[in-house]
Design a protein around this motif. Structure first.
Motif, short mmCIF file in Angstrom:
data_model
loop_
_atom_site.label_atom_id
_atom_site.label_comp_id
_atom_site.label_asym_id
_atom_site.label_seq_id
_atom_site.Cartn_x
_atom_site.Cartn_y
_atom_site.Cartn_z
N UNK A 229 0.80 -1.08 -0.06
CA UNK A 229 -0.02 -0.08 -0.02
C UNK A 229 0.74 1.33 -0.04
N UNK A 230 2.11 1.00 0.62
CA UNK A 230 2.95 2.32 0.55
C UNK A 230 3.43 2.74 -0.81
N UNK B 81 1.66 1.92 -3.52
CA UNK B 81 0.56 2.59 -4.17
C UNK B 81 0.35 4.07 -3.89
N UNK B 82 0.61 4.38 -2.51
CA UNK B 82 0.66 5.80 -2.30
C UNK B 82 1.71 6.67 -2.96
N UNK C 112 0.67 6.98 -6.60
CA UNK C 112 -0.50 8.05 -6.68
C UNK C 112 -0.09 9.48 -6.63
N UNK C 113 1.09 9.90 -5.62
CA UNK C 113 1.49 11.01 -5.57
C UNK C 113 2.31 11.43 -6.60
N UNK D 149 -0.89 12.31 -9.05
CA UNK D 149 -2.18 12.99 -8.89
C UNK D 149 -2.36 14.30 -9.02
N UNK D 150 -1.44 15.20 -8.89
CA UNK D 150 -1.72 16.66 -9.11
C UNK D 150 -2.08 16.79 -10.66
N UNK E 244 -11.25 11.73 -9.36
CA UNK E 244 -9.72 11.36 -8.69
C UNK E 244 -9.90 10.10 -7.88
N UNK E 245 -11.04 9.91 -7.20
CA UNK E 245 -11.15 8.88 -6.14
C UNK E 245 -11.53 7.55 -7.29
N UNK F 67 -8.23 6.38 -9.29
CA UNK F 67 -7.22 5.73 -8.56
C UNK F 67 -7.70 4.44 -7.85
N UNK F 68 -9.06 4.44 -7.49
CA UNK F 68 -9.52 2.96 -7.22
C UNK F 68 -9.43 1.93 -8.14
N UNK G 60 -6.06 0.78 -8.55
CA UNK G 60 -5.63 -0.14 -7.49
C UNK G 60 -6.26 -1.54 -7.71
N UNK H 283 -6.54 18.56 -2.97
CA UNK H 283 -5.47 17.46 -3.29
C UNK H 283 -5.41 16.59 -2.02
N UNK I 103 -6.16 12.65 -1.59
CA UNK I 103 -5.51 11.80 -0.98
C UNK I 103 -5.89 10.91 0.18
N UNK J 232 -8.83 8.74 -0.54
CA UNK J 232 -8.52 7.58 -1.38
C UNK J 232 -7.84 6.51 -0.56
#
Lengths: 205, 312
Positions: A31-32, A34-35, A38-39, A42-43, A63-64, A67-68, A71, B62, B66, B69
């Motif tokens: 999961x880390x 994935x984060x 995303x980062x 994501x902007x 956005x949600x 990215x889901x 995932x 943002x 995050x 999510x």
């Protein structure tokens, strides 16, 4: 006008191998990782959704959802295209669906009707601070309305191509890949979009 | 190349999307053709107008996206943890069958009693499910708490049990530790617990140099339902009161916040560094403000800026 053809992500995840390593880690359920992935993107995803849909609420939903989907489906990502292309394909599909639904519902995006006429919710505070200069305020208001009108006149696909080329700075070849079409078709879309906008914004440009 | 062809190619030329040879032909043509040069200028003007129209996502959006999510991802992981617990169940059942021998035929009442005994063991087993990484070297762990949510007997005589688990972890570290900051940022948005939000915002308010923390503080000022949290967040933003994103949120507070204490704090911050661009907002506010202190401060600020108190 924006970034290079690779989008904002290139700058954040330097060597390509870093990205591939992260994707593999996400595929193993990290999961880390994935984060971090995303980062890296994501902007630009949020900015794209925000500008395409002209609504912070809709941008948040895109956005949600995007990215889901990443995932849930990253295990099927086989590196046969870049992650950027794959992600943007997901994002633009969601945005296109939303734009098409709006076309049916004739929705207005951020512009809401009030007792004092139409107001763009996003510019609420900018408009407040422009009270000092009524002439400028009137010009800005007319220009905003005209631009919103011009954007609404575009088909969802023309709007997306224009957005990706003008604001996100992607090359038409890459845009074609994202939208599952040819570079030539993307060129035609961009041409039609600019022509339509020039007609609507005639007195302002 | 004639004018008609050039006019059609200008948008693609402007975006640098033509092959080199075609680009050179257009440049040759433009050199000697004023109407086509004007056409290119119009294309540039269109692009400039549209550049100004590019929307920036609102401050804090943002960070909010995050947070939502990762919460949704964590929720998606929950069924996987339950599946893993379900896989452990038959194994335990077999173990107990061997242990209890003939008593197993009274399985319904025994299963009920065994459930209590199994609670701890099952919880220990399910603890093997993947967890988010802990900040290195700063964690300790208390025993798992678990609660049976549903019991479903099956035709085969087996039983399916859904168990909710709560793990409490003690995490400690410095405020500069990124993991600690991430936990505090998440806690600052915990809708269910205003006390935790106040504490978290209070701890983070001196870290507003970080973009994420600043985003959270702006979000809290604009959206947190608890005035105590909003006040703490405003405190953290004080050193940045001159920056446009902060001023925009302060103006929003003055227009919309129903708590006079929060509005007083906002007007103090906004008027500490008077700025001509705020005149319109302040003139508008002074008409609608019903708190005498805030109204007086607005009037003073307008006087300092040599602006009239009313709009005409």
């Amino acid at each position: 006008m924006a970034q290079d053809a690779t989008g904002a992500a290139g700058a954040r995840l330097s060597p390509k191998s870093d990205e591939a390593g992260l994707i593999r880690a996400v595929q193993r359920g990290d999961q880390d990782a994935f984060e971090q992935l995303v980062r890296a993107y994501d902007q630009s995803v949020l900015r794209l959704a925000m500008n395409l849909l002209r609504s912070a609420e809709d941008a948040r939903d895109v956005y949600q959802e995007a990215f889901l989907r990443v995932y849930r489906n990253i295990h099927s990502f086989r590196f046969d295209c870049s992650f950027h292309t794959w992600l943007y394909r997901i994002v633009t599909n969601i945005c296109l669906d939303c734009l098409r639904k709006r076309k049916v519902r004739k929705e207005e995006g951020t512009v809401v009707e009030t007792s004092e006429g139409p107001v763009d919710r996003i510019n609420e505070f900018e408009e407040e601070s422009a009270h000092a200069d009524p002439e400028r305020e009137l010009f800005n208001r007319q220009l905003s309305q005209r631009i919103e009108g011009a954007l609404r006149d575009l088909t969802p696909r023309e709007r997306t191509v224009f957005e990706l080329r003008h604001y996100q700075g992607l090359r038409l070849r890459h845009i074609g890949e994202i939208l599952g079409t040819s570079e030539e078709a993307a060129k035609n879309c961009l041409f039609r979009a600019t022509q339509k906008m020039r007609i609507v914004l005639g007195d302002f440009v | 190349m004639n004018c008609e062809k050039v006019a059609k190619a200008i948008p693609l030329y402007f975006y640098g999307e033509l092959p080199l040879a075609e680009e050179e032909q257009i440049e040759d043509h433009l050199e000697g053709c004023a109407p086509c040069r004007a056409e290119l200028e119009r294309q540039k003007a269109l692009a400039q107008v549209l550049d100004r129209r590019e929307l920036e996502p609102p401050v804090g959006l943002l960070a909010e996206c995050r947070h939502d999510l990762m919460r949704a991802v964590y929720r998606e992981e929950a069924p996987a943890r339950e599946r893993s617990a379900a896989r452990a169940w038959p194994m335990l059942q077999e173990g107990f069958r061997a242990l209890l021998g003939p008593v197993w035929r009274w399985r319904t009442p025994v299963a009920g009693a065994a459930l209590l005994a199994l609670g701890f063991v099952a919880a220990r087993l399910t603890q093997q499910a993947p967890m988010a990484a802990l900040p290195a070297g700063v964690a300790s762990e208390t025993p798992v708490l678990s609660m049976v949510r549903a019991v479903q007997p099956e035709a085969s005589g087996k039983v399916q049990i859904a168990v909710d688990e709560t793990r409490r972890r003690i995490v400690s570290g410095s405020l500069q530790d990124r993991q600690i900051q991430r936990l505090l940022l998440a806690a600052a948005r915990d809708e269910s617990n205003p006390g935790v939000r106040v504490e978290s915002v209070d701890l983070l308010k001196d870290q507003a140099l970080s973009r994420e923390v600043r985003g959270m503080l702006l979000y809290a000022v604009a959206r947190d339902p608890n005035p105590g949290v909003r006040l703490k967040a405003l405190e953290g933003l004080k050193p940045y009161a001159a920056e446009p994103d902060v001023r925009k949120v302060l103006a929003q507070v003055l227009l919309k916040d129903d708590n006079p204490g929060v509005r007083i704090q906002a007007i103090d911050m906004l008027t500490a560094k008077p700025d001509d661009s705020m005149v319109g907002v302040l003139q508008h506010l002074v008409q609608k403000e019903n708190n005498s202190y805030v109204r007086r401060r607005i009037e003073q600020a307008l006087e300092t800026m040599n602006a009239s108190v009313g709009t005409f």
